[in-house]
Motif scaffolding. Structure first.
Motif, mmCIF file in Angstrom:
data_model
loop_
_atom_site.group_PDB
_atom_site.id
_atom_site.type_symbol
_atom_site.label_atom_id
_atom_site.label_comp_id
_atom_site.label_asym_id
_atom_site.label_seq_id
_atom_site.Cartn_x
_atom_site.Cartn_y
_atom_site.Cartn_z
ATOM 1 N N ASP A 172 16.872 -2.033 104.960
ATOM 2 C CA ASP A 172 16.751 -1.251 103.694
ATOM 3 C C ASP A 172 15.625 -0.853 103.361
ATOM 4 O OD1 ASP A 172 17.274 -0.399 101.105
ATOM 5 O OD2 ASP A 172 17.785 -2.074 100.246
ATOM 6 N N TYR A 173 15.262 0.628 103.728
ATOM 7 C CA TYR A 173 14.061 1.113 103.397
ATOM 8 C C TYR A 173 13.701 1.834 102.145
ATOM 9 C CZ TYR A 173 14.382 0.849 108.518
ATOM 10 O OH TYR A 173 14.553 0.249 109.699
ATOM 11 N N SER A 174 14.719 1.263 101.134
ATOM 12 C CA SER A 174 14.605 1.938 99.819
ATOM 13 C C SER A 174 13.872 1.008 98.834
ATOM 14 C CB SER A 174 15.856 2.604 99.614
ATOM 15 O OG SER A 174 16.707 1.383 99.207
ATOM 16 N N VAL A 175 13.310 -0.140 99.401
ATOM 17 C CA VAL A 175 12.891 -1.158 98.148
ATOM 18 C C VAL A 175 11.450 -0.699 97.746
ATOM 19 C CG1 VAL A 175 13.863 -2.999 99.391
ATOM 20 C CG2 VAL A 175 11.680 -2.278 100.183
ATOM 21 N N HIS A 176 11.194 -0.961 96.704
ATOM 22 C CA HIS A 176 9.731 -0.571 96.100
ATOM 23 C C HIS A 176 9.286 -1.971 95.307
ATOM 24 C CE1 HIS A 176 10.640 3.481 96.650
ATOM 25 N NE2 HIS A 176 11.630 3.730 96.257
ATOM 26 N N THR A 177 8.299 -2.343 95.808
ATOM 27 C CA THR A 177 7.530 -3.726 95.391
ATOM 28 C C THR A 177 6.721 -3.184 94.206
ATOM 29 O OG1 THR A 177 7.328 -4.649 97.662
ATOM 30 C CG2 THR A 177 6.090 -5.389 95.896
ATOM 31 N N ALA A 178 7.096 -4.003 93.108
ATOM 32 C CA ALA A 178 6.128 -3.888 91.823
ATOM 33 C C ALA A 178 4.759 -3.973 91.893
ATOM 34 C CB ALA A 178 6.853 -4.421 90.604
ATOM 35 N N SER B 94 1.284 -6.500 98.492
ATOM 36 C CA SER B 94 2.327 -5.761 97.812
ATOM 37 C C SER B 94 2.240 -4.277 98.211
ATOM 38 C CB SER B 94 2.262 -5.847 96.249
ATOM 39 O OG SER B 94 3.405 -5.092 95.674
ATOM 40 N N SER B 95 0.879 -3.873 97.914
ATOM 41 C CA SER B 95 0.656 -2.375 98.359
ATOM 42 C C SER B 95 1.170 -2.164 99.911
ATOM 43 C CB SER B 95 -0.929 -2.124 98.196
ATOM 44 O OG SER B 95 -1.072 -2.359 96.809
ATOM 45 N N ALA B 96 0.726 -3.041 100.875
ATOM 46 C CA ALA B 96 0.955 -2.994 102.013
ATOM 47 C C ALA B 96 2.489 -2.881 102.266
ATOM 48 C CB ALA B 96 0.522 -4.255 102.821
ATOM 49 N N ILE B 97 3.392 -3.856 101.642
ATOM 50 C CA ILE B 97 4.660 -3.684 101.855
ATOM 51 C C ILE B 97 5.201 -2.279 101.206
ATOM 52 C CG2 ILE B 97 6.988 -4.608 100.985
ATOM 53 C CD1 ILE B 97 5.637 -6.387 103.228
ATOM 54 N N TYR B 98 4.707 -1.926 100.138
ATOM 55 C CA TYR B 98 5.197 -0.670 99.739
ATOM 56 C C TYR B 98 5.041 0.520 100.655
ATOM 57 C CZ TYR B 98 5.601 3.257 96.383
ATOM 58 O OH TYR B 98 5.958 4.542 95.857
ATOM 59 N N SER B 99 3.819 0.544 101.042
ATOM 60 C CA SER B 99 3.393 1.443 102.079
ATOM 61 C C SER B 99 4.250 1.486 103.332
ATOM 62 C CB SER B 99 1.972 1.555 102.687
ATOM 63 O OG SER B 99 1.133 1.838 101.548
ATOM 64 N N ILE B 100 4.862 0.183 103.801
ATOM 65 C CA ILE B 100 5.680 0.066 105.067
ATOM 66 C C ILE B 100 6.901 0.646 104.506
ATOM 67 C CG2 ILE B 100 6.911 -1.574 106.396
ATOM 68 C CD1 ILE B 100 4.112 -3.179 106.204
ATOM 69 N N SER B 101 7.289 0.478 103.305
ATOM 70 C CA SER B 101 8.714 0.815 103.045
ATOM 71 C C SER B 101 8.838 2.361 103.056
ATOM 72 C CB SER B 101 9.288 0.078 101.835
ATOM 73 O OG SER B 101 8.510 0.691 100.585
ATOM 74 N N GLN B 102 7.905 2.915 102.238
ATOM 75 C CA GLN B 102 7.742 4.447 102.504
ATOM 76 C C GLN B 102 7.661 4.837 103.598
ATOM 77 O OE1 GLN B 102 8.716 5.051 99.341
ATOM 78 N NE2 GLN B 102 7.336 6.420 98.932
ATOM 79 N N THR B 103 6.789 4.447 104.471
ATOM 80 C CA THR B 103 6.812 5.001 106.030
ATOM 81 C C THR B 103 8.070 4.814 106.782
ATOM 82 O OG1 THR B 103 4.271 4.587 105.829
ATOM 83 C CG2 THR B 103 5.527 4.856 108.180
ATOM 84 N N ILE C 34 10.404 7.928 108.209
ATOM 85 C CA ILE C 34 10.697 7.576 109.738
ATOM 86 C C ILE C 34 12.211 7.864 109.778
ATOM 87 C CG2 ILE C 34 10.887 6.198 111.787
ATOM 88 C CD1 ILE C 34 8.109 5.390 111.039
ATOM 89 N N SER C 35 12.927 7.024 108.875
ATOM 90 C CA SER C 35 14.482 6.740 108.949
ATOM 91 C C SER C 35 15.032 8.403 108.725
ATOM 92 C CB SER C 35 14.912 5.831 107.933
ATOM 93 O OG SER C 35 16.427 5.872 108.004
ATOM 94 N N THR C 36 14.411 8.784 107.718
ATOM 95 C CA THR C 36 15.094 10.256 107.175
ATOM 96 C C THR C 36 14.903 11.304 108.292
ATOM 97 O OG1 THR C 36 14.511 9.855 104.811
ATOM 98 C CG2 THR C 36 14.704 12.057 105.520
ATOM 99 N N GLU C 37 13.749 11.073 109.066
ATOM 100 C CA GLU C 37 13.097 12.281 110.145
ATOM 101 C C GLU C 37 14.337 11.785 111.363
ATOM 102 O OE1 GLU C 37 9.498 13.344 113.063
ATOM 103 O OE2 GLU C 37 9.269 12.119 111.260
ATOM 104 N N ARG C 38 14.587 10.509 111.582
ATOM 105 C CA ARG C 38 15.732 10.082 112.504
ATOM 106 C C ARG C 38 16.915 10.644 112.416
ATOM 107 N NH1 ARG C 38 15.520 4.084 114.409
ATOM 108 N NH2 ARG C 38 17.034 5.018 115.600
ATOM 109 N N GLU C 39 17.345 10.602 111.079
ATOM 110 C CA GLU C 39 18.632 11.404 110.778
ATOM 111 C C GLU C 39 18.772 12.614 110.935
ATOM 112 O OE1 GLU C 39 21.618 9.670 109.590
ATOM 113 O OE2 GLU C 39 20.413 7.796 110.220
#
Length: 473
Positions: A90-96, A107-116, A120-125
């Motif tokens: 689930d790559y749609s998570v957003h850490t507060a 938290s910033s790192a996890i947010y960046s990872i989720s965005q990236t 990547i998932s959108t590009e693969r689709e």
């Protein structure tokens, strides 16, 4: 309570419980002292002071612990939860974010990872959608088998070619369970066994229909040289084979048709040069034969040029208003001499003139060809009937004879080049076998259609349906 934050809250509650218990113990220790004769006012003031101090300490500690939990511990729980969601896909998570001036690096790192990961998932689709579109848009059937011999990929062209339904599950099946034609199955197995590319042409029978296909099979090799399976591409070349056969037949027929008159002319000329020209009677007979054969040769070349011109890309008609009554009478006049030779009659009665858009010269050529065929394949003292009908926005011209007719099995080939129903009669009359091919092309260029009905020893009827007005395509 779950998570680190819950456990710390529980620890805070336990701490408060211990603190309150300590407070009770302290108070219990002081009560005996106060009962030994201390001033009641002092006791009360002392107890009140002690209670205020303890409660103040309690609330201060509670506030500090709560702030620490909110500032440092709760985000860790959120980050942990989001990390688990990321691991589950689930790559749609957003850490507060905690505070703008106090950003939590984790938290910033996890947010960046989720965005990236979401990008990547959108590009693969998108890439997957493009690949599926490309595979389905191919004009060839495509199969891909994995290392285990099971089908991993198939497109719609393959399903259509081999009669599989769109909802029929093929993925995961083996080569043998697909029930493919034996030749194709053998080729796939050979590619598996040899791990070498293979290309061949096969004639297949699929659902009772014969088709020619070009099959290419090749192993799929990964970037590091590992063997991933095989891919099979099946290209339908039935139409190409048919056109190639027509080309070969055309060359063979032209060669044969040209050779006959040329051989006759050459033979009689040599005979004359060998001394036959000294006999005036023989010389005249041979010269007449040479003239007849040369006329036949000229007709053949002229009709080949006409057919080539009609089939040429960019061929256009010289459109004008054509009166059908006048056009048909002119065509009858062209063949009138041959009609009189066989004592035949042409029945044509058209009280009112019908005007259409067309190329008058080409339409006369069409009618002359049809009338010539009717004359060739009819007996003496018979009738050729011409009818004209109006159907909606079209005009139908029917040419009917009382000739030998055509077998039903030969009707499909009637408009092929050099095809003759009765070769001996056609050759004697000077026919080339190209007339009906020219007629069909000229009518189709006018935007019309031609149909034929025939019965042996009864007669043949040709129906031309032509639009009254020029159609823009």
């Amino acid at each position: 309570m779950k998570g680190l934050y819950g456990r710390l809250v529980l620890a805070n509650i336990l701490f408060l419980s211990v603190l309150l218990t300590g407070l009770g113990i302290v108070l219990g220790q002081f009560f005996p002292l106060f009962n030994q004769g201390a001033d009641p006012i002092i006791k009360r003031d002392y107890l009140l002071f002690l209670l205020i101090v303890l409660l103040t300490a309690l609330f201060v500690s509670l506030y500090i612990i709560t702030r620490l939990l909110l500032q440092y511990i709760k985000p860790i729980d959120e980050v942990t939860s989001n990390a688990i969601k990321l691991a589950e896909g689930d790559y749609s998570v957003h850490t507060a974010m905690i505070e703008k001036e106090r950003k939590n690096d984790l938290s910033s790192a996890i947010y960046s990872i989720s965005q990236t990961m979401q990008e990547i998932s959108t590009e693969r689709e998108m890439e997957k959608e493009r690949l599926n579109t490309l595979i389905e848009s191919m004009g060839s059937g495509l199969l891909m088998f994995g290392r285990g011999g099971t089908l991993n990929l198939v497109n719609g062209v393959f399903r259509t070619t081999f009669g599989f339904k769109d909802d029929e599950k093929l993925i995961g099946k083996t080569v043998n369970s697909l029930e493919l034609p034996g030749e194709l199955e053998s080729l796939i197995e050979d590619v598996y066994m040899t791990e070498q590319s293979c290309e061949t042409q096969l004639n297949l029978q699929v659902n009772g229909v014969s088709s020619s296909v070009n099959v290419y099979g090749a192993p799929v090799i990964g970037n590091y040289g590992n063997w991933l399976g095989i891919v099979v591409v099946i290209h339908d070349i039935t139409e190409l084979v048919r056109l190639e056969k027509i080309r070969k037949d055309f060359v063979a027929n032209v060669s044969h048709e040209l050779r006959t008159p040329v051989t006759s002319i050459k033979g009689f000329a040599e005979t004359l040069l060998d001394g036959a020209m000294n006999d005036q009677t023989v010389m005249k007979e041979f010269l007449e034969i040479i003239q007849k054969e040369s006329n036949r040769l000229k007709r053949l070349i002229d009709e080949l040029l006409v057919l080539s011109d009609v089939e040429r890309e960019g061929f256009t008609l010289q459109y004008s208003e054509v009166g059908l009554k006048k056009m048909i009478y002119e065509a009858i006049q062209v063949v009138s001499g041959r009609i009189e030779e066989k004592d035949m009659v042409v029945s044509f009665d058209m009280p009112n003139e019908i005007v259409i858009d067309g190329d008058e010269g080409r339409l006369i050529q069409v009618m002359v060809n049809l009338l010539s065929n009717a004359i060739i394949y009819s007996m003496k003292d018979t009738t050729i009937t011409i009818e004209v009908k109006e159907i909606e926005d079209d005009v139908v011209i029917i040419v009917k004879d009382e000739g030998i007719g055509i077998k039903e099995s030969e009707l499909e080939r009637l408009f092929e080049r050099f095809y003759r129903v009765d070769r001996a009669r056609s050759r004697d009359s000077g026919g080339t076998g190209l007339g009906l091919a020219i007629v069909k092309h000229l009518i189709e260029v006018h935007g019309g259609t031609i149909q034929v009905e025939s019965k042996s020893n009864v007669g043949t009827s040709f129906s031309l349906r032509i639009p009254r007005r020029k159609r823009n395509y």
